[in-house]
Scaffold this motif. Structure first.
Motif, mmCIF file in Angstrom:
data_model
loop_
_atom_site.group_PDB
_atom_site.id
_atom_site.type_symbol
_atom_site.label_atom_id
_atom_site.label_comp_id
_atom_site.label_asym_id
_atom_site.label_seq_id
_atom_site.Cartn_x
_atom_site.Cartn_y
_atom_site.Cartn_z
ATOM 1 N N LEU A 47 13.820 -32.482 6.672
ATOM 2 C CA LEU A 47 13.032 -33.648 7.058
ATOM 3 C C LEU A 47 12.079 -33.981 5.912
ATOM 4 O O LEU A 47 10.863 -33.835 6.037
ATOM 5 C CB LEU A 47 12.277 -33.384 8.359
ATOM 6 C CG LEU A 47 13.162 -33.153 9.579
ATOM 7 C CD1 LEU A 47 12.331 -32.719 10.770
ATOM 8 C CD2 LEU A 47 13.962 -34.400 9.914
ATOM 9 N N ASP A 48 12.651 -34.413 4.800
ATOM 10 C CA ASP A 48 11.862 -34.715 3.612
ATOM 11 C C ASP A 48 10.824 -35.797 3.874
ATOM 12 O O ASP A 48 9.819 -35.878 3.176
ATOM 13 C CB ASP A 48 12.773 -35.136 2.454
ATOM 14 C CG ASP A 48 13.686 -34.009 1.997
ATOM 15 O OD1 ASP A 48 13.349 -32.827 2.242
ATOM 16 O OD2 ASP A 48 14.740 -34.309 1.409
ATOM 17 N N LEU A 49 11.042 -36.613 4.891
ATOM 18 C CA LEU A 49 10.107 -37.696 5.210
ATOM 19 C C LEU A 49 8.739 -37.178 5.620
ATOM 20 O O LEU A 49 7.773 -37.920 5.606
ATOM 21 C CB LEU A 49 10.670 -38.592 6.309
ATOM 22 C CG LEU A 49 10.887 -37.907 7.662
ATOM 23 C CD1 LEU A 49 10.430 -38.824 8.778
ATOM 24 C CD2 LEU A 49 12.354 -37.584 7.812
ATOM 25 N N LEU A 50 8.627 -35.878 5.971
ATOM 26 C CA LEU A 50 7.328 -35.301 6.319
ATOM 27 C C LEU A 50 6.688 -34.538 5.156
ATOM 28 O O LEU A 50 5.479 -34.331 5.148
ATOM 29 C CB LEU A 50 7.462 -34.361 7.524
ATOM 30 C CG LEU A 50 7.812 -35.019 8.861
ATOM 31 C CD1 LEU A 50 8.031 -33.957 9.928
ATOM 32 C CD2 LEU A 50 6.742 -36.003 9.285
ATOM 33 N N ALA A 51 7.500 -34.119 4.199
ATOM 34 C CA ALA A 51 6.989 -33.320 3.075
ATOM 35 C C ALA A 51 5.918 -34.095 2.303
ATOM 36 O O ALA A 51 6.081 -35.279 2.001
ATOM 37 C CB ALA A 51 8.119 -32.920 2.146
ATOM 38 N N GLY A 52 4.810 -33.423 2.022
ATOM 39 C CA GLY A 52 3.715 -34.030 1.279
ATOM 40 C C GLY A 52 2.776 -34.876 2.123
ATOM 41 O O GLY A 52 1.782 -35.402 1.625
ATOM 42 N N ARG A 53 3.061 -35.006 3.413
ATOM 43 C CA ARG A 53 2.217 -35.814 4.316
ATOM 44 C C ARG A 53 1.076 -34.974 4.881
ATOM 45 O O ARG A 53 1.261 -33.824 5.251
ATOM 46 C CB ARG A 53 3.031 -36.382 5.469
ATOM 47 C CG ARG A 53 4.238 -37.179 5.059
ATOM 48 C CD ARG A 53 3.858 -38.494 4.477
ATOM 49 N NE ARG A 53 5.046 -39.220 4.039
ATOM 50 C CZ ARG A 53 5.040 -40.474 3.684
ATOM 51 N NH1 ARG A 53 3.915 -41.157 3.712
ATOM 52 N NH2 ARG A 53 6.141 -41.055 3.292
ATOM 53 N N LYS A 54 -0.097 -35.577 4.979
ATOM 54 C CA LYS A 54 -1.270 -34.899 5.531
ATOM 55 C C LYS A 54 -1.363 -35.164 7.024
ATOM 56 O O LYS A 54 -1.146 -36.294 7.479
ATOM 57 C CB LYS A 54 -2.535 -35.394 4.828
ATOM 58 C CG LYS A 54 -3.805 -34.715 5.331
ATOM 59 C CD LYS A 54 -5.004 -35.037 4.463
ATOM 60 C CE LYS A 54 -5.522 -36.405 4.765
ATOM 61 N NZ LYS A 54 -6.822 -36.680 4.116
ATOM 62 N N LEU A 55 -1.696 -34.120 7.796
ATOM 63 C CA LEU A 55 -1.895 -34.269 9.234
ATOM 64 C C LEU A 55 -3.241 -34.944 9.470
ATOM 65 O O LEU A 55 -4.287 -34.389 9.164
ATOM 66 C CB LEU A 55 -1.843 -32.907 9.937
ATOM 67 C CG LEU A 55 -1.997 -32.940 11.457
ATOM 68 C CD1 LEU A 55 -0.889 -33.765 12.112
ATOM 69 C CD2 LEU A 55 -2.013 -31.530 12.010
ATOM 70 N N GLU A 56 -3.204 -36.159 10.009
ATOM 71 C CA GLU A 56 -4.415 -36.953 10.210
ATOM 72 C C GLU A 56 -5.005 -36.829 11.607
ATOM 73 O O GLU A 56 -6.206 -36.936 11.781
ATOM 74 C CB GLU A 56 -4.116 -38.434 9.940
ATOM 75 C CG GLU A 56 -3.792 -38.728 8.496
ATOM 76 C CD GLU A 56 -3.643 -40.214 8.247
ATOM 77 O OE1 GLU A 56 -4.259 -40.686 7.287
ATOM 78 O OE2 GLU A 56 -2.922 -40.896 9.015
ATOM 79 N N TYR A 57 -4.149 -36.642 12.623
ATOM 80 C CA TYR A 57 -4.670 -36.523 13.984
ATOM 81 C C TYR A 57 -3.720 -35.724 14.861
ATOM 82 O O TYR A 57 -2.534 -35.582 14.560
ATOM 83 C CB TYR A 57 -4.962 -37.889 14.616
ATOM 84 C CG TYR A 57 -3.759 -38.785 14.783
ATOM 85 C CD1 TYR A 57 -2.936 -38.690 15.903
ATOM 86 C CD2 TYR A 57 -3.456 -39.744 13.830
ATOM 87 C CE1 TYR A 57 -1.839 -39.515 16.056
ATOM 88 C CE2 TYR A 57 -2.353 -40.577 13.973
ATOM 89 C CZ TYR A 57 -1.552 -40.467 15.088
ATOM 90 O OH TYR A 57 -0.465 -41.283 15.239
ATOM 91 N N VAL A 58 -4.270 -35.184 15.945
ATOM 92 C CA VAL A 58 -3.513 -34.453 16.955
ATOM 93 C C VAL A 58 -3.947 -34.987 18.316
ATOM 94 O O VAL A 58 -5.144 -35.041 18.602
ATOM 95 C CB VAL A 58 -3.805 -32.933 16.885
ATOM 96 C CG1 VAL A 58 -3.117 -32.203 18.024
ATOM 97 C CG2 VAL A 58 -3.400 -32.352 15.537
ATOM 98 N N TRP A 59 -2.993 -35.401 19.127
ATOM 99 C CA TRP A 59 -3.269 -35.800 20.508
ATOM 100 C C TRP A 59 -2.686 -34.739 21.411
ATOM 101 O O TRP A 59 -1.514 -34.385 21.299
ATOM 102 C CB TRP A 59 -2.626 -37.144 20.851
ATOM 103 C CG TRP A 59 -3.231 -38.319 20.154
ATOM 104 C CD1 TRP A 59 -4.481 -38.420 19.622
ATOM 105 C CD2 TRP A 59 -2.598 -39.570 19.909
ATOM 106 N NE1 TRP A 59 -4.660 -39.655 19.068
ATOM 107 C CE2 TRP A 59 -3.520 -40.385 19.223
ATOM 108 C CE3 TRP A 59 -1.356 -40.088 20.197
ATOM 109 C CZ2 TRP A 59 -3.221 -41.672 18.837
ATOM 110 C CZ3 TRP A 59 -1.054 -41.374 19.807
ATOM 111 C CH2 TRP A 59 -1.991 -42.160 19.141
ATOM 112 N N LEU A 60 -3.497 -34.221 22.325
ATOM 113 C CA LEU A 60 -3.062 -33.184 23.251
ATOM 114 C C LEU A 60 -2.940 -33.750 24.650
ATOM 115 O O LEU A 60 -3.813 -34.477 25.105
ATOM 116 C CB LEU A 60 -4.067 -32.028 23.250
ATOM 117 C CG LEU A 60 -4.270 -31.317 21.916
ATOM 118 C CD1 LEU A 60 -5.436 -30.339 22.004
ATOM 119 C CD2 LEU A 60 -3.002 -30.605 21.490
ATOM 120 N N GLY A 61 -1.861 -33.405 25.328
ATOM 121 C CA GLY A 61 -1.626 -33.849 26.693
ATOM 122 C C GLY A 61 -0.266 -33.358 27.143
ATOM 123 O O GLY A 61 0.187 -32.291 26.724
#
Length: 127
Positions: free
Chosen positions: A7-21
């Motif tokens: 899943l190269d489309l995620l490589a190098g991407r920063k995690l900006e937010y997490v939604w829990l539910g």
């Protein structure tokens, strides 16, 4: 079984937010999202945690905020694995009965892990 997919489309991407539910949503730079409806295993420098989507999920996954994806891939069983620059690894197994996770991005990209780990892909997964 579905062949493993990087899943190269995620490589190098920063995690900006997490939604829990009832679903856990991970939002990355560039408009990429990972939606998880199964148990998440998180292993890393801070130890091991499990996050179960639902009414009161653990917020342990929030420790990844600001971290950058080093690699992301699926296994031939449908398992999703995302490793981060911090050394943490997030793993989601495929469920035998329902969809367990999905990756979505701009331009209509959608990868869904169906029951039993089969992957369905819409759009350009190489983007």
């Amino acid at each position: 079984m579905t062949p493993a997919v990087p899943l190269d489309l995620l490589a190098g991407r920063k995690l900006e937010y997490v939604w829990l539910g009832h679903a856990v949503v991970l939002g990355f730079t560039g408009g990429r999202q990972v939606l998880i409806e199964a148990v998440i295993r998180l292993d890393g420098p801070c130890g091991h945690a499990e996050v179960v989507p639902g009414d009161n999920p653990s917020d342990a996954i929030a420790t990844l905020l600001g971290d950058v994806v080093r690699t992301a891939r699926t296994c031939d069983t449908g398992e999703l694995r995302i490793t981060f620059a911090s050394g943490s690894e997030l793993t989601v197994d495929a469920d035998a009965d329902v969809e367990s996770w999905a990756v979505a991005g701009p331009d209509g990209l959608l990868i869904v892990c169906l029951a039993h780990g089969e992957l369905a892909v819409w759009g350009d997964a190489g983007a």
